[in-house]
Design an enzyme around this catalytic site. Structure first.
Site, PDB file in Angstrom:
ATOM      1  N   GLY A  89       0.841  -1.202   0.000  1.00  0.00           N
ATOM      2  CA  GLY A  89       0.000   0.000   0.000  1.00  0.00           C
ATOM      3  C   GLY A  89       0.872   1.246   0.000  1.00  0.00           C
ATOM      4  O   GLY A  89       1.832   1.322   0.744  1.00  0.00           O
ATOM      5  N   ARG A  95       0.953  -4.657  -5.318  1.00  0.00           N
ATOM      6  CA  ARG A  95       1.027  -5.941  -4.622  1.00  0.00           C
ATOM      7  C   ARG A  95       1.278  -6.973  -5.718  1.00  0.00           C
ATOM      8  O   ARG A  95       0.689  -6.883  -6.795  1.00  0.00           O
ATOM      9  CB  ARG A  95      -0.268  -6.214  -3.867  1.00  0.00           C
ATOM     10  CG  ARG A  95      -0.632  -5.076  -2.903  1.00  0.00           C
ATOM     11  CD  ARG A  95      -1.715  -5.460  -1.931  1.00  0.00           C
ATOM     12  NE  ARG A  95      -2.371  -4.307  -1.336  1.00  0.00           N
ATOM     13  CZ  ARG A  95      -1.930  -3.651  -0.260  1.00  0.00           C
ATOM     14  NH1 ARG A  95      -0.826  -4.044   0.333  1.00  0.00           N
ATOM     15  NH2 ARG A  95      -2.590  -2.620   0.220  1.00  0.00           N
ATOM     16  N   ASP A 123       4.713  -4.620   6.143  1.00  0.00           N
ATOM     17  CA  ASP A 123       5.095  -5.934   6.634  1.00  0.00           C
ATOM     18  C   ASP A 123       5.384  -6.943   5.509  1.00  0.00           C
ATOM     19  O   ASP A 123       6.419  -7.617   5.503  1.00  0.00           O
ATOM     20  CB  ASP A 123       3.917  -6.436   7.497  1.00  0.00           C
ATOM     21  CG  ASP A 123       4.344  -7.551   8.412  1.00  0.00           C
ATOM     22  OD1 ASP A 123       5.548  -7.723   8.599  1.00  0.00           O
ATOM     23  OD2 ASP A 123       3.451  -8.258   8.921  1.00  0.00           O
ATOM     24  N   THR A 141       4.155   2.295   5.992  1.00  0.00           N
ATOM     25  CA  THR A 141       2.766   1.833   6.048  1.00  0.00           C
ATOM     26  C   THR A 141       1.987   2.704   7.023  1.00  0.00           C
ATOM     27  O   THR A 141       2.495   3.002   8.104  1.00  0.00           O
ATOM     28  CB  THR A 141       2.658   0.358   6.482  1.00  0.00           C
ATOM     29  OG1 THR A 141       1.285   0.064   6.781  1.00  0.00           O
ATOM     30  CG2 THR A 141       3.499   0.022   7.713  1.00  0.00           C
ATOM     31  N   ASP A 158      -0.350   1.760   8.698  1.00  0.00           N
ATOM     32  CA  ASP A 158      -0.925   0.915   9.753  1.00  0.00           C
ATOM     33  C   ASP A 158      -0.148   0.977  11.076  1.00  0.00           C
ATOM     34  O   ASP A 158      -0.693   0.645  12.121  1.00  0.00           O
ATOM     35  CB  ASP A 158      -0.975  -0.546   9.294  1.00  0.00           C
ATOM     36  CG  ASP A 158      -1.824  -0.733   8.050  1.00  0.00           C
ATOM     37  OD1 ASP A 158      -2.624   0.168   7.740  1.00  0.00           O
ATOM     38  OD2 ASP A 158      -1.686  -1.774   7.392  1.00  0.00           O
ATOM     39  N   ASP A 201       1.925  -1.100  12.063  1.00  0.00           N
ATOM     40  CA  ASP A 201       1.820  -2.444  12.627  1.00  0.00           C
ATOM     41  C   ASP A 201       3.168  -3.167  12.672  1.00  0.00           C
ATOM     42  O   ASP A 201       3.231  -4.374  12.863  1.00  0.00           O
ATOM     43  CB  ASP A 201       0.801  -3.275  11.828  1.00  0.00           C
ATOM     44  CG  ASP A 201       1.131  -3.343  10.341  1.00  0.00           C
ATOM     45  OD1 ASP A 201       2.055  -2.621   9.884  1.00  0.00           O
ATOM     46  OD2 ASP A 201       0.470  -4.109   9.619  1.00  0.00           O
ATOM     47  N   ARG A 225      -5.304  -2.643   9.153  1.00  0.00           N
ATOM     48  CA  ARG A 225      -5.227  -4.122   9.154  1.00  0.00           C
ATOM     49  C   ARG A 225      -5.516  -4.673  10.544  1.00  0.00           C
ATOM     50  O   ARG A 225      -6.487  -4.272  11.144  1.00  0.00           O
ATOM     51  CB  ARG A 225      -3.868  -4.595   8.638  1.00  0.00           C
ATOM     52  CG  ARG A 225      -3.690  -4.348   7.150  1.00  0.00           C
ATOM     53  CD  ARG A 225      -2.527  -5.164   6.626  1.00  0.00           C
ATOM     54  NE  ARG A 225      -2.188  -4.774   5.278  1.00  0.00           N
ATOM     55  CZ  ARG A 225      -2.707  -5.319   4.181  1.00  0.00           C
ATOM     56  NH1 ARG A 225      -3.593  -6.284   4.281  1.00  0.00           N
ATOM     57  NH2 ARG A 225      -2.327  -4.915   2.979  1.00  0.00           N
TER      58      ARG A 225
END
Ligand SMILES: Nc1ncnc2c1ncn2[C@@H]1O[C@H](COP(=O)(O)OP(=O)(O)O)[C@@H](O)[C@H]1O
Ligand SMILES: O=P(O)(O)OC[C@H]1O[C@](O)(COP(=O)(O)O)[C@@H](O)[C@@H]1O
Length: 381
Positions: A16, A110, A141, A164, A166, A168, A210
Site C-alpha cells: 500500500g 502488490r 510488513d 505503512t 498501519d 503495525d 489491518r
C-alpha cells in the site's frame, strides 16, 4: 550516449502506498547524488515492475543491453513520463517538488508472484546483471518479508524501509505514513463533528490499520474522538456493543449531545460478521437507542468507512523528516563494507538499522496500552 552507471543502488516502493514514500525517494536520490556520488535507479510498480523487467530480459544478453540503453536514453523525468519504462535512472530534477506529495511517483503494487522462489530468483538475476549494489525496499510488513527473502537468497545488499499507515511493525516506533494518516484522520473527525453536533448524532467512523489498532488509537488521542474500538480488545460480542451504547446513552443523559466513535477495520466480531465494523456497530447502537422506553429514541447513528482517504494527501513535516532520517540510515548501511542487510527503524526516537526478523520492541505494546488509558482519562465523558 552516457554509459549505464556502475554499481547503482536500486529503490522500489511496494504494498500500500504511504505518504512519505516520495519524501524518502527524494532523500535517497539526493543523498546518493550529492553526498555519496552514487547513482540511483528507481524501479516502477514495486516487485511487480521488477519482475516484469526481469521477464522482458529473460536472462538474454542482448535484451539486457537493450534495457540498459533504454534506461540511459530516458533518464529522470523523461523516463517517468513514459509508462513503458520499468526502471528509471533518477536525477535531481526527477525528485524535485515531490516531497510533500502523497502516493509514490514510482508507483507501488502488490505482486502475488513474488511469493514464488523462482520469480524472486529472476528478479535477483536481473539486479545482479545490472550491477546493482543494493536494493532499497520501502513498504509494509509483506514487502519487508519479501525483502528479507531476497536478502537470504542473494548476495545483494537489501535494505528495508518501514512505510505503512498501519504502524503495525513492532520493531519501530513509527513507520513512514503514520503521522500523515493520523493528521488526515484528525481532519476527518473535525469535519464529521460539525454534522454530529448540528444533528446531535453518533458518528461511527471506520479507520484502516489491518490487524492493528494503532492508527485508530493515535487518531482518537489526537482528535479527541469520544470512543475508540481496536482489535487488541478482542472480538466484539453483542454484549460488548451494548455496553458501548450504554456508555454513550449515559453521556447523553449527562448532557452530551453527540459522539464520535472510531472503530479500526481489524476489529472482529463474535459471532463473526462479513460486513464492515462501522455498519455492524451502527445497527447494534441504533437498535439499543430505539428500544422501548429508551430516553433518546431519536438519537441517530451514522456510519462511514473512511477507506483510502487515509492513505493520500499532503505529507506532514513529521513524515518528511522521518523519511530523510531513514534515507540517511539506509545509505550508511549500504556503504558500510562490514554492514549487513537490515531495516531502518525508529527506536527510542533514534533512527537506526535493525536486522531482518529483529524482535518486537517491548515498549510498542506498552505504548498502545498507555495510549488507550490516556485517551480514556482525557475524555470528558
Ligand atoms: N511472504 C512473502 N514472500 C514474498 N513476497 C511477499 C511476501 N509477503 C508479501 N510479499 C510481497 O510484498 C507485497 C506487498 O505486501 P502486502 O502485505 O500486500 O503490503 P505491505 O508491504 O504494505 O504490508 C506483496 O504483494 C508481495 O509482492
Ligand atoms: O489498498 P488496498 O489494496 O485495498 O489495501 C487496503 C489495506 O492497505 C492499507 O491501507 C495499508 O496496508 P499496507 O501498508 O500493509 O499495505 C491497510 O490499512 C488496508 O487494510
Amino acid at each position: 550516449m552516457i554509459p549505464f552507471p556502475d554499481s547503482p543502488v536500486a529503490v522500489l516502493c511496494s504494498g500500500g502506498d504511504a505518504p512519505g514514500m516520495n519524501a524518502f525517494l527524494r532523500a535517497i536520490v539526493r543523498l546518493g547524488l550529492n553526498r555519496h556520488k552514487v547513482p540511483v535507479l528507481g524501479i516502477r510498480g514495486g516487485y511487480r515492475g521488477l519482475v516484469r523487467a526481469a521477464k522482458q530480459v529473460n536472462g538474454e544478453a542482448d535484451e539486457l543491453v537493450r534495457l540498459k540503453q533504454e534506461i540511459t536514453a530516458n533518464t529522470g523525468n523523461r523516463g517517468l513520463i513514459d509508462a513503458k519504462m520499468s526502471i528509471i535512472q533518477m536525477d535531481h530534477a526527477s525528485v524535485s517538488g515531490i516531497m510533500g506529495k502523497g502516493g509514490t511517483i514510482l508507483g507501488s503494487a502488490r505482486c502475488l508472484d513474488f511469493h514464488k522462489p523462482e520469480v524472486r530468483r529472476s528478479a535477483i538475476q536481473l539486479l545482479e546483471n545490472l550491477g546493482v549494489r543494493a536494493l532499497v525496499v520501502a513498504g509494509g510488513d509483506g514487502s519487508l518479508t519479501g525483502a528479507k527473502l531476497l536478502a537470504e537468497e542473494s548476495n545483494l545488499k537489501i535494505i528495508g524501509v518501514p512505510s505503512t499507515i498501519d504502524n503495525d511493525l513492532q520493531f519501530t516506533e513509527m513507520a513512514l505514513g503514520v503521522d500523515t494518516a493520523v493528521h488526515t484522520l484528525v481532519w476527518a473527525v473535525d469535519h464529521f463533528i460539525d454534522t454530529a453536533r448540528s444533528h446531535r448524532r453518533v458518528m461511527v467512523l471506520e479507520t484502516m490499520g489491518r490487524e492493528s489498532g494503532d492508527l485508530a488509537r493515535m487518531a482518537a488521542l489526537a482528535s479527541g474522538a469520544e470512543m475508540v474500538i481496536t482489535p487488541e480488545g478482542g472480538p466484539l460480542t453483542e454484549e460488548a456493543m451494548i455496553a458501548y451504547a450504554e456508555e454513550i446513552e449515559s453521556a447523553m443523559t449527562r448532557g452530551r449531545g453527540h459522539a464520535i466513535v472510531l472503530i479500526a477495520e481489524g476489529v472482529k466480531f463474535d459471532p463473526p460478521q462479513s460486513r464492515n465494523g462501522a455498519y455492524i456497530l451502527r445497527d447494534a447502537f441504533q437498535k439499543y437507542f430505539q428500544r422501548e422506553g429508551a430516553p433518546f429514541q431519536d438519537l441517530e447513528v451514522r456510519p462511514s468507512v473512511l477507506g483510502h482517504l487515509q492513505r493520500g494527501g499532503h505529507t506532514t513535516p513529521g513524515d518528511c523528516i522521518l523519511a530523510a532520517r531513514f534515507a540517511e540510515e539506509a545509505w550508511k548501511a549500504i556503504l558500510d563494507p562490514n554492514g549487513s542487510n537490515g531495516i531502518t527503524a525508529l527506536q527510542h526516537n533514534k533512527a537506526t538499522i535493525v536486522p531482518f526478523g529483529c524482535p518486537d520492541l517491548p515498549e510498542r505494546a506498552l505504548s498502545s496500552v498507555a495510549m488507550d488509558r490516556l485517551h480514556d482519562d482525557l475524555s470528558s465523558w
